[in-house]
Scaffold this motif. Structure first.
Motif, short mmCIF file in Angstrom:
data_model
loop_
_atom_site.label_atom_id
_atom_site.label_comp_id
_atom_site.label_asym_id
_atom_site.label_seq_id
_atom_site.Cartn_x
_atom_site.Cartn_y
_atom_site.Cartn_z
N HIS A 586 0.84 -1.21 0.00
CA HIS A 586 0.00 0.00 0.00
C HIS A 586 0.87 1.26 0.00
N LYS A 587 2.05 1.18 0.61
CA LYS A 587 2.96 2.34 0.64
C LYS A 587 3.48 2.65 -0.76
N PHE A 588 3.85 1.63 -1.49
CA PHE A 588 4.32 1.84 -2.86
C PHE A 588 3.18 2.36 -3.73
N THR A 589 1.99 1.82 -3.54
CA THR A 589 0.84 2.28 -4.32
C THR A 589 0.56 3.76 -4.03
N LEU A 590 0.70 4.17 -2.76
CA LEU A 590 0.46 5.56 -2.40
C LEU A 590 1.47 6.49 -3.08
N GLN A 591 2.74 6.09 -3.17
CA GLN A 591 3.75 6.91 -3.84
C GLN A 591 3.41 7.11 -5.31
N LEU A 594 0.47 9.54 -5.69
CA LEU A 594 0.83 10.94 -5.51
C LEU A 594 1.58 11.46 -6.74
N TRP A 595 2.45 10.67 -7.34
CA TRP A 595 3.17 11.09 -8.54
C TRP A 595 2.20 11.33 -9.70
N ASP A 596 1.16 10.50 -9.77
CA ASP A 596 0.15 10.72 -10.81
C ASP A 596 -0.59 12.04 -10.58
N HIS A 597 -0.86 12.37 -9.33
CA HIS A 597 -1.55 13.64 -9.05
C HIS A 597 -0.63 14.84 -9.27
N PHE A 598 0.69 14.67 -9.12
CA PHE A 598 1.61 15.77 -9.40
C PHE A 598 1.52 16.19 -10.87
N LYS A 599 1.28 15.25 -11.74
CA LYS A 599 1.16 15.55 -13.16
C LYS A 599 -0.09 16.35 -13.48
N GLU A 600 -1.09 16.32 -12.59
CA GLU A 600 -2.36 16.98 -12.84
C GLU A 600 -2.48 18.30 -12.07
N ALA A 613 -2.07 18.68 -0.61
CA ALA A 613 -0.89 19.16 0.14
C ALA A 613 -1.00 18.79 1.61
N LYS A 614 -2.15 19.00 2.20
CA LYS A 614 -2.32 18.64 3.61
C LYS A 614 -2.22 17.11 3.82
N PHE A 615 -2.75 16.36 2.86
CA PHE A 615 -2.67 14.90 2.97
C PHE A 615 -1.21 14.44 2.96
N MET A 616 -0.40 15.02 2.06
CA MET A 616 1.02 14.66 1.99
C MET A 616 1.75 15.06 3.27
N ALA A 617 1.44 16.25 3.80
CA ALA A 617 2.10 16.71 5.03
C ALA A 617 1.80 15.76 6.19
N SER A 622 3.79 11.65 9.91
CA SER A 622 3.60 10.36 10.60
C SER A 622 4.67 9.35 10.22
N PHE A 623 5.64 9.78 9.37
CA PHE A 623 6.75 8.95 8.92
C PHE A 623 6.27 7.72 8.13
N THR A 624 5.04 7.81 7.61
CA THR A 624 4.59 6.78 6.68
C THR A 624 5.30 6.94 5.35
N LEU A 625 5.46 8.20 4.92
CA LEU A 625 6.21 8.52 3.72
C LEU A 625 7.39 9.40 4.08
N SER A 626 8.33 9.50 3.17
CA SER A 626 9.48 10.37 3.34
C SER A 626 9.39 11.52 2.33
N LEU A 627 10.14 12.57 2.62
CA LEU A 627 10.20 13.69 1.66
C LEU A 627 10.83 13.27 0.34
N ALA A 628 11.37 12.05 0.31
CA ALA A 628 11.92 11.54 -0.95
C ALA A 628 10.86 11.36 -2.01
N VAL A 629 9.58 11.41 -1.63
CA VAL A 629 8.51 11.30 -2.60
C VAL A 629 8.50 12.50 -3.55
#
Length: 718
Positions: A586-591, A594-600, A613-617, A622-629
């Motif tokens: 699910h973590k990989f799917t979430l990344q 988000l990349w697909d939404h960046f294109k839009e 933006a708030k969802f990503m923050a 919560s350290f579920t994702l990293s800023l490396a996204v």
């Protein structure tokens, strides 16, 4: 001259008797030898009959002699009309109503008569000494008198004698002694046999088959033969259950569970499991742990309703045994319940509700039960919910104070050794002084096996002891027809069904508007939007058991629902965090989502961009994702940073800077230790300095913390 002839005749009779004795001895030895050889059958004629045939060439003369001796013998014995004269010894009564043939047949079938050894021919002038010598051989203790008419023909008499001898084939060897063989005279006892007792037979006992215990007879009458066989097989498997074979036996039991209807198999297995636990000798923790592991494995294989029905039956039996004050049975059931919590079948909420119920009474049995629970799983439930442990301790303290304020009986209860030990144990658990039990090698292996079966999916949350023992069965979802049993108003039930159907229809219409164009997406949408909380939605999503790659739609539908809200809702971020912790896919799917939404972003509405933006923050904090996204963003290309993109990432970093310095330090340190992210670090620093700090001076201090964290190559966290 006449006198001499009579003496010679008597001598001949004596000589014949002596010869008869020697012949009989020889015959007895031969009979014993014949019986010792297996497979050989007795000849149709006895030795005695062969002897008669050899010694009597002139049958007519011998027949006359036999008739004469029979007449004289009957005269001596005072036989009249086929009955013995003299003193009445009760034998004639036994033979009333029977003919000679019937008497012979009965004696032949039952083997209760003995043959007469020798037919002695006695004349009028035989001496009294010889008569007494012959009469000594007649046994009268256990023999039955065979009556033969005085005028019966010799052939008929011989035929009857032959049948008697053949009927006594099994007893011939030990009973063939003649009157001359007996060394001492036998005593004759008079036996009085009442007529009613002699003719009445003992009633035959009825044998109805295998013995069934009284407490099982009602169930045995109601069960079919197939159910009885299944119960016997289940009992055999449970008797062999141990730590080494719990996996294999659980697999066999699951196969057997599916072979018949679900309700029947659940009822039989739960009854046998609880019977094995609470009946019998004092159970130990190892025994309870094995059966709890079996229940957890069965619930993982066949469904969580199995464990729910077992706990409902366990609570019912516990209340019944509590009324009987059976401490042994209560301890066994308490151990099983504690290990059901340890192996993840029930939550700590059930154990706390159980303990609070006991603490309100706090009798001697309650104190013993509370001690059993605290010693078995006290530290585990403290770690699961410390607040509930605090409430339980307060409840115990209040009850102890009430007992102290009561009469002397209450003071005696407080001063008991068991009560003191319970209070000390509670204090140790409260102060974290009690060490948690270390799992044995077998328990570690069992827990790994249960993890493979995904036992966390069958954990029943929110279940309370009061709900299990509720007589109205309210809230017991595992019971069929629960809604009808919870209310008696038919109209209310119908209105509830109509209302739920209407809500489901509206939910499906809303899913269609949100472009949920597949069955899987519509199901996921309905679960997420209708969940009572994030835990309820999480459990329902897991139970969907989507095949193949359809589980990827869970994260995509969740993000879409979050972006469609009019006001940002943290419910979606918490649910996404829970899903990513459960499965890294699910973590990989979430990344990728988000990349697909960046294109839009250039065509995305402002409200939708702000929610993203708030969802990503939230996910980064919560350290579920990293800023490396953010590594896919072109920070150095001014053409790629359009006004909508600048606005989106500006809202992102402003939301990040709202968190404490410690969280900000840790978020930026995660991308500082990776050399491959040097370009990302430079781009993020440039963007924050140019587009965030210049327009909002309030975040300047936060930016300094972030800048130091980006240079924290050692990766030291705060």
């Amino acid at each position: 001259m006449k006198r001499k002839s009579k003496d010679l005749k008597s001598k001949d009779v004596v000589q014949r008797g002596i010869e008869l004795k020697s012949k009989d001895d020889h015959e007895v030895n031969e009979l014993k030898m014949v019986k010792s050889k297996k497979g050989l059958k007795r000849s149709s004629k006895t030795k005695f009959e062969e002897y008669l045939e050899m010694e009597m060439p002139n049958s007519d003369m011998l027949a006359q002699e036999d008739l004469e001796s029979e007449r004289k013998l009957a005269k001596k014995l005072k036989v009249k009309g086929g009955k013995l004269g003299g003193d009445d010894d009760g034998l004639n009564v036994l033979f009333e109503g029977f003919s000679d043939d019937e008497a012979l047949d009965r004696s032949s079938s039952k083997k209760r008569k003995e043959k007469k050894s020798v037919e002695l021919a006695i004349e009028d002038d035989v001496s009294d000494d010889f008569v007494s010598e012959v009469s000594e051989g007649e046994e009268c203790t256990e023999t039955a008198v065979e009556e033969i008419p005085a005028k019966a023909p010799s052939r008929k008499r011989r035929k009857k004698m032959k049948s008697v001898l053949q009927g006594q084939e099994g007893e011939m060897a030990g009973e063939s002694e003649t009157a001359l063989d007996v060394p001492q005279p036998s005593e004759c006892h008079d036996v009085e046999v009442p007529l009613n007792e002699s003719l009445v037979k003992a009633p035959a006992t009825e044998r109805g088959g295998k013995y069934v215990a009284p407490h099982l007879r009602a169930r045995a009458r109601n069960e079919s033969e197939e159910q009885t066989r299944m119960r016997r097989r289940i009992r055999g498997l449970l008797n062999r259950l141990s730590e080494s074979n719990v996996e294999s036996i659980t697999g066999e039991m699951a196969t057997l569970f599916r072979s018949v209807s679900r309700s029947v198999s659940t009822q039989i297995i739960t009854e046998e499991v609880l019977a094995s636990c609470h009946n019998g000798p004092r159970g130990n923790e190892q025994h309870a742990a094995v059966f709890a592991a079996f229940v957890a494995g069965m619930a993982s294989l066949v469904g969580m309703d199995f464990s729910a029905k077992l706990m409902a039956l366990l609570s019912k039996i516990f209340e019944e045994e509590y009324l009987k004050e059976d401490n042994l049975s209560l301890r066994n059931l308490t151990l099983l319940l504690s290990y059901l919590c340890i192996f993840g079948v029930c939550s700590s909420d059930l154990i706390y509700d159980f303990l609070i119920m006991l603490s309100k009474r706090l009798t001697e049995i309650d104190v013993s039960t509370i001690l059993t629970v605290l010693q078995c799983c006290g530290m585990k439930i403290r770690g699961d919910d410390p607040a509930a442990m605090k409430n339980f301790i307060l409840c115990v303290q209040n009850r102890v104070n009430e007992l102290k304020a009561s009469s002397g009986d209450g003071e005696a209860k407080i001063n008991g050794k068991r009560m003191e030990f319970m209070l000390e144990t509670i204090c140790d658990i409260k102060n974290n002084k009690k060490k948690p039990k270390e799992d044995t090698v077998q328990h570690t292996r069992i827990k790994k096996w249960l993890q493979k079966l995904r036992v966390e999916d069958i954990l029943i949350r929110g279940l309370k002891w009061s709900k299990l023992i509720d007589p109205d069965k309210k809230g017991q979802w595992w019971l069929s027809g629960d809604m009808a049993s919870a209310t008696d108003n038919v109209e209310e039930v119908a209105n509830t069904i109509d209302k739920e159907a209407l809500e489901a229809q509206k939910m499906l219409e809303l899913a269609a508007k949100q472009r949920m164009n597949t069955d899987a997406r519509r199901a996921i949408f309905c679960v997420i939007m209708s969940g009572e909380d994030y835990i309820d939605a999480f459990e329902k999503l897991l139970r969907l058991d989507l095949p193949g790659k359809q589980d990827r739609d869970i994260i995509r539908v969740l993000v879409e629902c979050c972006l469609q809200e009019k006001v940002f809702n943290k419910y979606y971020t918490v649910l996404a965090t829970k899903l990513c912790e459960h499965d890294k896919n699910h973590k990989f799917t979430l990344q990728y989502c988000l990349w697909d939404h960046f294109k839009e972003l250039d065509s995305m509405p402002l409200l939708r961009s702000m929610h993203l933006a708030k969802f990503m923050a939230e996910m980064v904090a919560s350290f579920t994702l990293s800023l490396a996204v953010l590594k896919t963003v072109e920070w150095s290309d001014p053409q790629m940073l359009s006004p909508k993109r600048i606005m989106h990432f500006r809202m992102l970093f402003e939301a990040i800077f709202e968190y404490p310095d410690k969280v900000i330090w840790n978020m930026f340190t995660r991308i500082a230790v990776t050399p491959e992210l040097e370009t990302l670090r430079q781009g993020v620093e440039f963007f924050i300095k140019e587009y965030v700090v210049r327009s909002n001076k309030k975040v300047n201090e936060k930016f300094k913390v972030a800048k130091k964290a980006l240079n924290n190559i050692e990766g030291v966290l705060m």
